[in-house]
Design an enzyme around this catalytic site. Structure first.
Site, PDB file in Angstrom:
ATOM      1  CB  CYS A 134     -54.355  35.909 -54.714  1.00 14.33           C
ATOM      2  SG  CYS A 134     -53.601  36.204 -56.602  1.00 14.33           S
ATOM      3  CG  ASP A 189     -54.095  44.534 -54.882  1.00 16.86           C
ATOM      4  OD1 ASP A 189     -53.702  44.531 -56.137  1.00 16.86           O
ATOM      5  OD2 ASP A 189     -54.565  43.706 -54.515  1.00 16.86           O
ATOM      6  CG  HIS A 221     -52.369  41.246 -55.017  1.00 17.80           C
ATOM      7  ND1 HIS A 221     -53.653  41.154 -55.069  1.00 17.80           N
ATOM      8  CD2 HIS A 221     -51.779  40.041 -55.808  1.00 17.80           C
ATOM      9  CE1 HIS A 221     -53.943  40.040 -55.847  1.00 17.80           C
ATOM     10  NE2 HIS A 221     -52.948  39.389 -56.393  1.00 17.80           N
TER      11      HIS A 221
END
Length: 254
Positions: A134, A189, A221
Site C-alpha cells: 500500500c 485499484d 488494493h
C-alpha cells in the site's frame, strides 16, 4: 522453515523514537536484511507474521512504525478484522496521519532505519532489500531512489499513486535507482489506474532500471493483508512467490 525470533526494538531518529518489530532466524547469525514498509493501517500482528515468514526464509526483517510521530503502536484503534466499508470512520483516523508523513520526513527516517540495519550484528554486510505494501510501496520506491547505494532490491505490492503528475511523485526518483524493482499492481485499484501503471513502466524503462511490473487480475488494493476485507488468497500467494524469488536472486548465498 528456520525457527524465528521476534522482538520489539526502539530506533532513535532525528525526530524521536520509532518503535519497530525485528524478526530474524533464531541462530543469532547475520542474515541479509529486509526493511518492510507497512500499509496505512500500521504495525500490527498481521505485519509481524509477514516479517516472521520472511525471517523463516533466512532474512533479518525490520518493520518500523513509520507513524511514530503520532504515537507508539498501535497508533489506531483497529478491529481484529478491518473492513472500512463497515467502519468508514477508520479513514478519519488514518488519512490525516498518512498525509502528515511527507516524503522528506519519510526519507529522513529511512536513512536511520537503513543505518540501524547496517549496524546490527544480525544483518549481513552489504545492501538491503525493501518490501512495501500500500503506502509502503511508495516508501520503498522513494527509498530505492534516495539511498541507491544501500538498496539492492525493492518490491511494492498494491501501491497507489506511484506515478502521478505531482512534483513529488515517487516515479520521479527512477533516474537514481540502481536496485532491481518489482511491482505487483492490483487490477481493481483506483489509486493505481492503467495510465499510472503505464507511466511507471515507461519511466523505469527509460531510466534503465531492472524491473518487472505485473498486474494481479481481480485483486483489490490491500490484497496481501489477511486481516482486511481486501485480502485475496490467490494474489497473496502470487505475491509471496514473486517476493521470495526477488530476494533469492538478490541474495543468492543466503
Amino acid at each position: 522453515m528456520t525457527s524465528v525470533q521476534g522482538t520489539a526494538v526502539d530506533i532513535t531518529t532525528a525526530d524521536g523514537v520509532a518503535d519497530a518489530y525485528l524478526a530474524h532466524p533464531a541462530d543469532g547469525l547475520p542474515h541479509p536484511a529486509v526493511l518492510l514498509y507497512q500499509d496505512a493501517f500500521g504495525l500490527r500482528p498481521h505485519l509481524k507474521s509477514m516479517a516472521d515468514r520472511l525471517a523463516g526464509a533466512g532474512y533479518t526483517v525490520l518493520v518500523p512504525n513509520v507513524f511514530y510521530r503520532n504515537g507508539r503502536t498501535p497508533v489506531f484503534d483497529l478491529p481484529e478484522f478491518i473492513d472500512p466499508s463497515e467502519r468508514p470512520q477508520i479513514w478519519e483516523q488514518v488519512a490525516p496521519v498518512m498525509q502528515s508523513l511527507t516524503p522528506d520526513l519519510a526519507m529522513r527516517d529511512a536513512g536511520t532505519y537503513l543505518q540501524w540495519l547496517a549496524d546490527s550484528p544480525l544483518t549481513a554486510d552489504g545492501p538491503v532489500a525493501l518490501a512495501g505494501y500500500c503506502m509502503g510501496a511508495r516508501l520503498a520506491l522513494f527509498t530505492a531512489g534516495t539511498y541507491p547505494d544501500r538498496v539492492a532490491a525493492a518490491a511494492g505490492f498494491h501501491g497507489g499513486r506511484l506515478a502521478t503528475d505531482a512534483p513529488d511523485s515517487p516515479h520521479l526518483v527512477a533516474k537514481d535507482v540502481t536496485a532491481e524493482l518489482y511491482f505487483g499492481h492490483a487490477d481493481q485499484d483506483g489509486s493505481m489506474p492503467p495510465e499510472q501503471q503505464q507511466l511507471l513502466e515507461e519511466t523505469l524503462t527509460a531510466a534503465g532500471v531492472r524491473h518487472r511490473c505485473e498486474v494481479y487480475p481481480g485483486a483489490h488494493h490491500g490484497y496481501t493483508q489477511a486481516d482486511t476485507a481486501a485480502y485475496d488468497k490467490e494474489a497473496d500467494e502470487r505475491h509471496w512467490a514473486a517476493l521470495l524469488d526477488l530476494l533469492s536472486r538478490t541474495f543468492p548465498a543466503s
